[in-house]
Design a protein around this motif. Structure first.
Motif, PDB file in Angstrom:
ATOM      1  N   GLY A  54       0.787  -1.225   0.000  1.00 15.67           N
ATOM      2  CA  GLY A  54       0.000   0.000   0.000  1.00 15.67           C
ATOM      3  C   GLY A  54       0.815   1.268   0.000  1.00 15.67           C
ATOM      4  O   GLY A  54       0.238   2.362  -0.084  1.00 15.67           O
ATOM      5  N   VAL A  55       2.153   1.163   0.060  1.00 16.43           N
ATOM      6  CA  VAL A  55       2.947   2.390   0.165  1.00 16.43           C
ATOM      7  C   VAL A  55       2.900   3.206  -1.128  1.00 16.43           C
ATOM      8  O   VAL A  55       2.942   4.441  -1.084  1.00 16.43           O
ATOM      9  CB  VAL A  55       4.412   2.070   0.570  1.00 16.43           C
ATOM     10  N   VAL A  56       2.778   2.545  -2.282  1.00 11.64           N
ATOM     11  CA  VAL A  56       2.683   3.284  -3.544  1.00 11.64           C
ATOM     12  C   VAL A  56       1.393   4.100  -3.565  1.00 11.64           C
ATOM     13  O   VAL A  56       1.385   5.280  -3.940  1.00 11.64           O
ATOM     14  CB  VAL A  56       2.753   2.324  -4.750  1.00 11.64           C
ATOM     15  N   ARG A  57       0.288   3.486  -3.148  1.00 13.57           N
ATOM     16  CA  ARG A  57      -0.989   4.198  -3.061  1.00 13.57           C
ATOM     17  C   ARG A  57      -0.875   5.357  -2.064  1.00 13.57           C
ATOM     18  O   ARG A  57      -1.400   6.451  -2.304  1.00 13.57           O
ATOM     19  CB  ARG A  57      -2.097   3.240  -2.620  1.00 13.57           C
ATOM     20  N   ALA A  58      -0.191   5.122  -0.945  1.00  9.00           N
ATOM     21  CA  ALA A  58      -0.049   6.170   0.072  1.00  9.00           C
ATOM     22  C   ALA A  58       0.727   7.363  -0.477  1.00  9.00           C
ATOM     23  O   ALA A  58       0.365   8.516  -0.225  1.00  9.00           O
ATOM     24  CB  ALA A  58       0.644   5.607   1.309  1.00  9.00           C
ATOM     25  N   ARG A  59       1.784   7.112  -1.235  1.00  3.84           N
ATOM     26  CA  ARG A  59       2.560   8.206  -1.816  1.00  3.84           C
ATOM     27  C   ARG A  59       1.723   8.990  -2.827  1.00  3.84           C
ATOM     28  O   ARG A  59       1.790  10.220  -2.890  1.00  3.84           O
ATOM     29  CB  ARG A  59       3.823   7.654  -2.481  1.00  3.84           C
ATOM     30  N   GLU A  60       0.940   8.271  -3.614  1.00  2.00           N
ATOM     31  CA  GLU A  60       0.083   8.938  -4.602  1.00  2.00           C
ATOM     32  C   GLU A  60      -0.928   9.833  -3.904  1.00  2.00           C
ATOM     33  O   GLU A  60      -1.147  10.980  -4.316  1.00  2.00           O
ATOM     34  CB  GLU A  60      -0.646   7.893  -5.446  1.00  2.00           C
ATOM     35  N   ALA A  61      -1.538   9.323  -2.833  1.00  3.64           N
ATOM     36  CA  ALA A  61      -2.528  10.108  -2.110  1.00  3.64           C
ATOM     37  C   ALA A  61      -1.883  11.299  -1.401  1.00  3.64           C
ATOM     38  O   ALA A  61      -2.430  12.405  -1.405  1.00  3.64           O
ATOM     39  CB  ALA A  61      -3.257   9.222  -1.095  1.00  3.64           C
ATOM     40  N   LEU A  62      -0.716  11.089  -0.810  1.00  5.79           N
ATOM     41  CA  LEU A  62      -0.040  12.181  -0.104  1.00  5.79           C
ATOM     42  C   LEU A  62       0.260  13.342  -1.049  1.00  5.79           C
ATOM     43  O   LEU A  62       0.127  14.511  -0.666  1.00  5.79           O
ATOM     44  CB  LEU A  62       1.256  11.682   0.534  1.00  5.79           C
ATOM     45  N   ALA A  63       0.642  13.025  -2.278  1.00  2.00           N
ATOM     46  CA  ALA A  63       0.956  14.074  -3.252  1.00  2.00           C
ATOM     47  C   ALA A  63      -0.254  14.945  -3.568  1.00  2.00           C
ATOM     48  O   ALA A  63      -0.098  16.072  -4.048  1.00  2.00           O
ATOM     49  CB  ALA A  63       1.493  13.448  -4.534  1.00  2.00           C
TER      50      ALA A  63
END
Length: 263
Positions: free
Chosen positions: A171-180
């Protein structure tokens, strides 16, 4: 003289209350109490809330759980979960946790530095808490929830970016996308959702812009396209209809528009 029964706390384990004489076994099935989880109750006069259910969840897994995600945010003072939402916890390694309706238990790796004691269980650090929000929710909702948490000051976008930088968790890729896509200037979840929807339509307005005419403050608007001198104000009815950007309420400001420093 008749012995007075012990007073009931706001949340309690039913068998403990019966053992201590505060209730009888039949009371647990009557109107005096309300069941929050299997075996855990509160007096019926106590107002139900997500925070109350978090405290009840702590009684189901002493020493075995870490409160995280939106549930941890509620405990930290950011109301991003409702009474009907499940309490979000991580089961610590080596502990057996029985699943209960209303309790969302995940078995994932969590570092000892990512949580701290909270009552009989633990609570996730602000960064771990936000990571679980970003990674575990649909993208638009994740951004809206994270906006509120960031606005409250629990952590910052910069600290979150550093926290996620070298992680390889699911889920870290999704988290980075959302954080951006986050922006703590958002003042409500619907504003956050609208901003993200506009982003995916190729529209990138300035949030919370102050409008001035002839040097005098006129208004602070939800979104503004300064070059086009176009402002967008969120309309609550649009959110509930959920039909898309074509229902945005727009207006052109009079006079010159300038932005104040970002808060």
């Amino acid at each position: 003289m008749k012995k007075r029964k012990p007073e009931l706390p706001e949340v309690f384990v039913g068998r403990d209350a019966v053992r201590d004489g505060a209730l009888t076994a039949s009371d647990l099935r009557g109107p005096r109490v309300r069941r929050l989880f299997r075996g855990v109750y509160c007096p019926s006069v106590v107002r139900d809330s997500h925070e109350l259910r978090c405290r009840a969840a702590a009684l189901t897994g002493a020493g075995a759980l870490v409160l995280t995600g939106r549930s941890a945010a509620v405990v930290r003072g950011v109301e991003v979960a409702s009474t009907s939402d499940p309490v979000e916890v991580i089961a610590l390694p080596g502990h057996r946790v029985n699943r209960r309706p209303g309790l969302n238990v995940r078995r994932v790796r969590i570092a000892s530095t990512d949580h701290q004691p909270w009552g009989t269980i633990a609570i996730a650090s602000p960064e771990r808490m936000v990571f679980d929000v970003l990674a575990g929710r649909p993208l638009i909702r994740a951004v809206a929830d994270a906006d509120r948490i960031l606005r409250a000051g629990s952590t910052t976008q910069q600290r979150m970016a550093s926290y996620l930088a070298d992680r390889h968790d699911h889920g870290v890729v999704r988290a980075r996308e959302a954080l951006a896509l986050t922006d703590p200037r958002a003042e409500s979840p619907p504003e956050s959702e609208l901003r993200v929807r506009m982003h995916f339509e190729g529209l990138h307005p300035e949030p919370q812009l102050r409008i001035y005419a002839d040097g005098k403050f006129v208004a602070r608007v939800d979104f503004a396209f300064e070059k086009e001198r176009l402002v967008v104000e969120y309309d609550g009815a649009w959110h509930w209809r959920g039909t898309g950007i074509d229902r945005m309420r727009c207006a052109r400001p009079a006079g010159r528009s300038t932005s104040s420093p970002r808060r």
